[in-house]
Design a protein around this motif. Structure first.
Motif, PDB file in Angstrom:
ATOM      1  N   MET A  88       0.845  -1.191   0.000  1.00 39.81           N
ATOM      2  CA  MET A  88       0.000   0.000   0.000  1.00 39.81           C
ATOM      3  C   MET A  88       0.890   1.254   0.000  1.00 39.81           C
ATOM      4  O   MET A  88       1.834   1.343   0.770  1.00 39.81           O
ATOM      5  N   THR A  89       0.565   2.198  -0.878  1.00 40.91           N
ATOM      6  CA  THR A  89       1.389   3.414  -0.899  1.00 40.91           C
ATOM      7  C   THR A  89       0.842   4.443   0.090  1.00 40.91           C
ATOM      8  O   THR A  89      -0.363   4.563   0.279  1.00 40.91           O
ATOM      9  N   VAL A  90       1.760   5.150   0.717  1.00 43.66           N
ATOM     10  CA  VAL A  90       1.379   6.172   1.685  1.00 43.66           C
ATOM     11  C   VAL A  90       1.618   7.521   1.023  1.00 43.66           C
ATOM     12  O   VAL A  90       2.690   7.776   0.477  1.00 43.66           O
ATOM     13  N   THR A  91       0.612   8.392   1.061  1.00 43.97           N
ATOM     14  CA  THR A  91       0.750   9.695   0.421  1.00 43.97           C
ATOM     15  C   THR A  91       1.732  10.568   1.197  1.00 43.97           C
ATOM     16  O   THR A  91       1.696  10.614   2.427  1.00 43.97           O
ATOM     17  N   VAL A  92       2.589  11.243   0.467  1.00 44.26           N
ATOM     18  CA  VAL A  92       3.550  12.148   1.100  1.00 44.26           C
ATOM     19  C   VAL A  92       2.809  13.432   1.476  1.00 44.26           C
ATOM     20  O   VAL A  92       2.082  14.004   0.661  1.00 44.26           O
ATOM     21  N   ARG A  93       2.966  13.867   2.731  1.00 41.86           N
ATOM     22  CA  ARG A  93       2.261  15.068   3.204  1.00 41.86           C
ATOM     23  C   ARG A  93       3.207  16.131   3.718  1.00 41.86           C
ATOM     24  O   ARG A  93       2.839  17.279   3.858  1.00 41.86           O
ATOM     25  N   LYS A  94       4.419  15.706   4.083  1.00 37.25           N
ATOM     26  CA  LYS A  94       5.293  16.625   4.817  1.00 37.25           C
ATOM     27  C   LYS A  94       6.568  16.947   4.051  1.00 37.25           C
ATOM     28  O   LYS A  94       7.130  16.076   3.382  1.00 37.25           O
ATOM     29  N   ALA A  95       7.012  18.192   4.221  1.00 46.52           N
ATOM     30  CA  ALA A  95       8.269  18.624   3.610  1.00 46.52           C
ATOM     31  C   ALA A  95       9.229  19.043   4.711  1.00 46.52           C
ATOM     32  O   ALA A  95       8.820  19.663   5.705  1.00 46.52           O
ATOM     33  N   VAL A  96      10.484  18.702   4.533  1.00 42.15           N
ATOM     34  CA  VAL A  96      11.539  19.140   5.455  1.00 42.15           C
ATOM     35  C   VAL A  96      12.423  20.115   4.688  1.00 42.15           C
ATOM     36  O   VAL A  96      12.853  19.821   3.569  1.00 42.15           O
ATOM     37  N   ILE A  97      12.654  21.279   5.283  1.00 40.63           N
ATOM     38  CA  ILE A  97      13.428  22.313   4.591  1.00 40.63           C
ATOM     39  C   ILE A  97      14.623  22.704   5.476  1.00 40.63           C
ATOM     40  O   ILE A  97      14.465  23.480   6.427  1.00 40.63           O
ATOM     41  N   PRO A  98      15.800  22.131   5.208  1.00 39.18           N
ATOM     42  CA  PRO A  98      16.968  22.494   6.015  1.00 39.18           C
ATOM     43  C   PRO A  98      17.320  23.964   5.781  1.00 39.18           C
ATOM     44  O   PRO A  98      17.411  24.413   4.644  1.00 39.18           O
ATOM     45  N   ALA A  99      17.462  24.718   6.865  1.00 37.99           N
ATOM     46  CA  ALA A  99      17.723  26.157   6.733  1.00 37.99           C
ATOM     47  C   ALA A  99      18.625  26.628   7.873  1.00 37.99           C
ATOM     48  O   ALA A  99      18.429  27.709   8.422  1.00 37.99           O
ATOM     49  N   ALA A 100      19.603  25.789   8.222  1.00 36.41           N
ATOM     50  CA  ALA A 100      20.463  26.166   9.347  1.00 36.41           C
ATOM     51  C   ALA A 100      21.825  26.688   8.880  1.00 36.41           C
ATOM     52  O   ALA A 100      22.626  27.125   9.697  1.00 36.41           O
ATOM     53  N   GLY A 101      22.056  26.662   7.568  1.00 38.23           N
ATOM     54  CA  GLY A 101      23.386  27.022   7.049  1.00 38.23           C
ATOM     55  C   GLY A 101      23.764  28.470   7.359  1.00 38.23           C
ATOM     56  O   GLY A 101      22.905  29.337   7.530  1.00 38.23           O
ATOM     57  N   LEU A 102      25.064  28.730   7.398  1.00 38.58           N
ATOM     58  CA  LEU A 102      25.557  30.047   7.788  1.00 38.58           C
ATOM     59  C   LEU A 102      25.571  31.056   6.640  1.00 38.58           C
ATOM     60  O   LEU A 102      25.695  32.253   6.868  1.00 38.58           O
ATOM     61  N   GLY A 103      25.481  30.572   5.415  1.00 38.71           N
ATOM     62  CA  GLY A 103      25.467  31.490   4.273  1.00 38.71           C
ATOM     63  C   GLY A 103      26.792  32.201   4.053  1.00 38.71           C
ATOM     64  O   GLY A 103      26.821  33.358   3.635  1.00 38.71           O
ATOM     65  N   THR A 104      27.894  31.512   4.331  1.00 35.64           N
ATOM     66  CA  THR A 104      29.208  32.175   4.259  1.00 35.64           C
ATOM     67  C   THR A 104      29.554  32.668   2.845  1.00 35.64           C
ATOM     68  O   THR A 104      30.275  33.646   2.704  1.00 35.64           O
ATOM     69  N   ARG A 105      28.993  32.007   1.812  1.00 32.90           N
ATOM     70  CA  ARG A 105      29.306  32.443   0.445  1.00 32.90           C
ATOM     71  C   ARG A 105      28.739  33.828   0.161  1.00 32.90           C
ATOM     72  O   ARG A 105      29.078  34.445  -0.829  1.00 32.90           O
ATOM     73  N   PHE A 106      27.843  34.287   1.025  1.00 34.62           N
ATOM     74  CA  PHE A 106      27.161  35.552   0.768  1.00 34.62           C
ATOM     75  C   PHE A 106      27.505  36.638   1.786  1.00 34.62           C
ATOM     76  O   PHE A 106      26.793  37.643   1.883  1.00 34.62           O
ATOM     77  N   LEU A 107      28.563  36.421   2.554  1.00 38.05           N
ATOM     78  CA  LEU A 107      28.954  37.456   3.516  1.00 38.05           C
ATOM     79  C   LEU A 107      29.393  38.713   2.766  1.00 38.05           C
ATOM     80  O   LEU A 107      29.928  38.604   1.665  1.00 38.05           O
ATOM     81  N   PRO A 108      29.178  39.927   3.254  1.00 40.69           N
ATOM     82  CA  PRO A 108      28.719  40.220   4.620  1.00 40.69           C
ATOM     83  C   PRO A 108      27.192  40.284   4.802  1.00 40.69           C
ATOM     84  O   PRO A 108      26.731  40.410   5.916  1.00 40.69           O
ATOM     85  N   VAL A 109      26.402  40.182   3.692  1.00 37.46           N
ATOM     86  CA  VAL A 109      24.960  40.409   3.892  1.00 37.46           C
ATOM     87  C   VAL A 109      24.358  39.393   4.856  1.00 37.46           C
ATOM     88  O   VAL A 109      23.398  39.685   5.579  1.00 37.46           O
ATOM     89  N   THR A 110      24.955  38.198   4.907  1.00 42.46           N
ATOM     90  CA  THR A 110      24.391  37.139   5.759  1.00 42.46           C
ATOM     91  C   THR A 110      24.938  37.168   7.189  1.00 42.46           C
ATOM     92  O   THR A 110      24.699  36.246   7.957  1.00 42.46           O
ATOM     93  N   LYS A 111      25.661  38.250   7.521  1.00 38.32           N
ATOM     94  CA  LYS A 111      26.183  38.337   8.896  1.00 38.32           C
ATOM     95  C   LYS A 111      25.021  38.376   9.900  1.00 38.32           C
ATOM     96  O   LYS A 111      25.052  37.681  10.917  1.00 38.32           O
ATOM     97  N   ALA A 112      24.013  39.187   9.616  1.00 36.85           N
ATOM     98  CA  ALA A 112      22.879  39.297  10.541  1.00 36.85           C
ATOM     99  C   ALA A 112      21.552  38.905   9.902  1.00 36.85           C
ATOM    100  O   ALA A 112      20.531  38.881  10.572  1.00 36.85           O
TER     101      ALA A 112
END
Ligand code: G1P
Length: 297
Positions: free
Chosen positions: A1-25
Motif C-alpha cells: 500500500m502506498t502512503v501519500t507524502v504530506r510533509k516537507a523538510v526544509i533544512p535552513a540552518a546554514g551560515l550562508g558564508t558564500r554571501f557574507l557580509p549580507v548574511t552576517k545578521a
C-alpha cells in the motif's frame, strides 16, 4: 500500500558564508528574490505539490524566518486601516501557505544530520526534502513528478541534472542504469562531491528528495563523510546499493531552470529572470533590461 507524502523538510540552518557580509545578521534564506524571500519560493513549491506541512530545520540567527511565516497583526491592521488590500493579501499569503513547524539543529553536523533532526516530526511516513539554496523555476512541476514516481515505485526519489563534468565536484553525483526517456532512472551508486576524474557520471544531485522513513535509521548509522559531516548522499547511497533498507532509489532527470541562490552570480540571475516574468513588473523591467544590455554592457 502506498502512503501519500504530506510533509516537507526544509533544512535552513546554514551560515550562508558564500554571501557574507549580507548574511552576517540576515539569514541567507531571507534574501529577496524580486519581492519575496528565497525561502518563500521553497515553501510555495512544497504547497503547490500538495505538501502543506513544512518543517524548517533552523539554527541560531534564523528568527527572521519564523517572523516571516507568522502573523504580523500590527502591520496587518495598519494596511487594513489604509485600505491597502493588495499588500495585506501579500503578507497574508506567507502566513497561510502551509502549517510551518520548526526544529533547531544545535550542532552544524551536515545535511544528513539536519534531516535526522526531522525524525520525530516525520514519524513513519515518506517525506520530501527541499534545499533552500536550490531555487526551481516556480512553473516547473519537478516535485510533483518526483512524488508521482515515489507513489509508483516506493523507496526514495532524487532529482538529478546534467552538469559540466568539471562541475560535479560541487554536487552529489549519481551512477544510474539507463531507462526509457519517459521513465525515471534507477540510481545504482552515489558519491558526494567527487573529483571529476572519479565521478561515476555528470548527473548531479540537486536539492529535491523524496525519502522513505527508513532513511532515519540509515542516517543514524552513517558515519561522518566528506568534510567531516554526516552526508545525506552517503545514507541514500547505502539504500541505492542495497546495503541498507529503504527500497529502491530512482532519479528524475531535471531539465528546467534552477538557480543556486547561495551563489552570488546565480542569485542575481534568478532575480533578473523572475523579475522579467513578474506579473506587475515584468514588462517594464524587461524593456529596461533590453535597453541596458544594448547600451551599457
Ligand atoms: C548538498 C548535497 C549535495 C547536492 C547539493 C545540491 O550540498 O550534499 O549532494 O548535490 O546540496 O545543491 P551543499 O550544496 O549543501 O554543499
Amino acid at each position: 500500500m502506498t502512503v501519500t507524502v504530506r510533509k516537507a523538510v526544509i533544512p535552513a540552518a546554514g551560515l550562508g558564508t558564500r554571501f557574507l557580509p549580507v548574511t552576517k545578521a540576515t539569514p541567507k534564506e531571507m534574501l529577496p528574490v524580486v519581492d519575496k524571500p528565497a525561502i518563500q519560493y521553497v515553501v510555495e513549491e512544497a504547497a503547490t505539490a500538495g505538501l502543506f506541512d513544512a518543517l524548517l530545520v533552523t539554527g541560531r540567527n534564523k528568527r527572521a524566518l519564523e517572523d516571516h511565516f507568522d502573523r504580523n497583526h500590527e502591520l496587518a491592521t495598519a494596511l487594513a486601516d489604509k485600505g491597502d488590500m493588495a499588500r495585506l493579501a501579500a503578507i497574508e499569503t506567507s502566513e497561510e501557505l502551509a502549517k510551518i513547524h520548526y526544529v533547531r539543529q544545535g550542532d552544524p553536523r551536515g545535511l544528513g544530520h539536519a534531516v535526522l533532526c526531522a525524525a520525530a516530526h516525520i514519524g513513519a511516513e515518506p517525506f520530501a526534502v527541499l534545499l533552500g539554496d536550490d531555487l526551481i523555476d516556480p512553473r516547473d512541476p519537478l516535485l510533483t513528478e518526483m512524488l508521482e514516481v515515489q507513489q509508483e515505485y516506493g523507496g526514495c526519489v532524487i532529482a538529478l541534472t546534467e552538469v559540466d563534468p568539471v562541475a560535479v565536484s560541487r554536487y552529489g553525483c549519481a551512477a544510474v542504469s539507463p531507462a526509457k526517456p519517459s521513465e525515471p532512472v534507477r540510481v545504482t551508486d552515489l558519491v558526494e562531491k567527487p573529483a571529476p576524474d572519479q565521478a561515476p557520471s555528470n548527473l548531479a544531485v540537486i536539492g529535491r528528495y523524496v525519502l522513505a522513513p527508513e532513511i532515519f535509521d540509515v542516517l543514524r548509522a552513517t558515519p561522518p563523510g566528506r568534510g567531516g559531516e554526516i552526508q545525506l548522499t552517503d545514507a541514500i547511497r547505502n539504500v541505492a546499493t542495497g546495503a541498507a533498507a529503504g527500497g529502491s532509489v530512482h532519479g528524475v532527470i531535471f531539465r528546467g531552470s534552477r538557480y543556486d541562490t547561495g551563489d552570488r552570480s546565480e542569485y542575481l540571475q534568478a532575480v533578473v529572470r523572475l523579475a522579467c516574468k513578474h506579473e506587475d513588473l515584468g514588462s517594464q523591467f524587461s524593456d529596461w533590461l533590453k535597453k541596458f544590455a544594448a547600451t551599457e554592457i
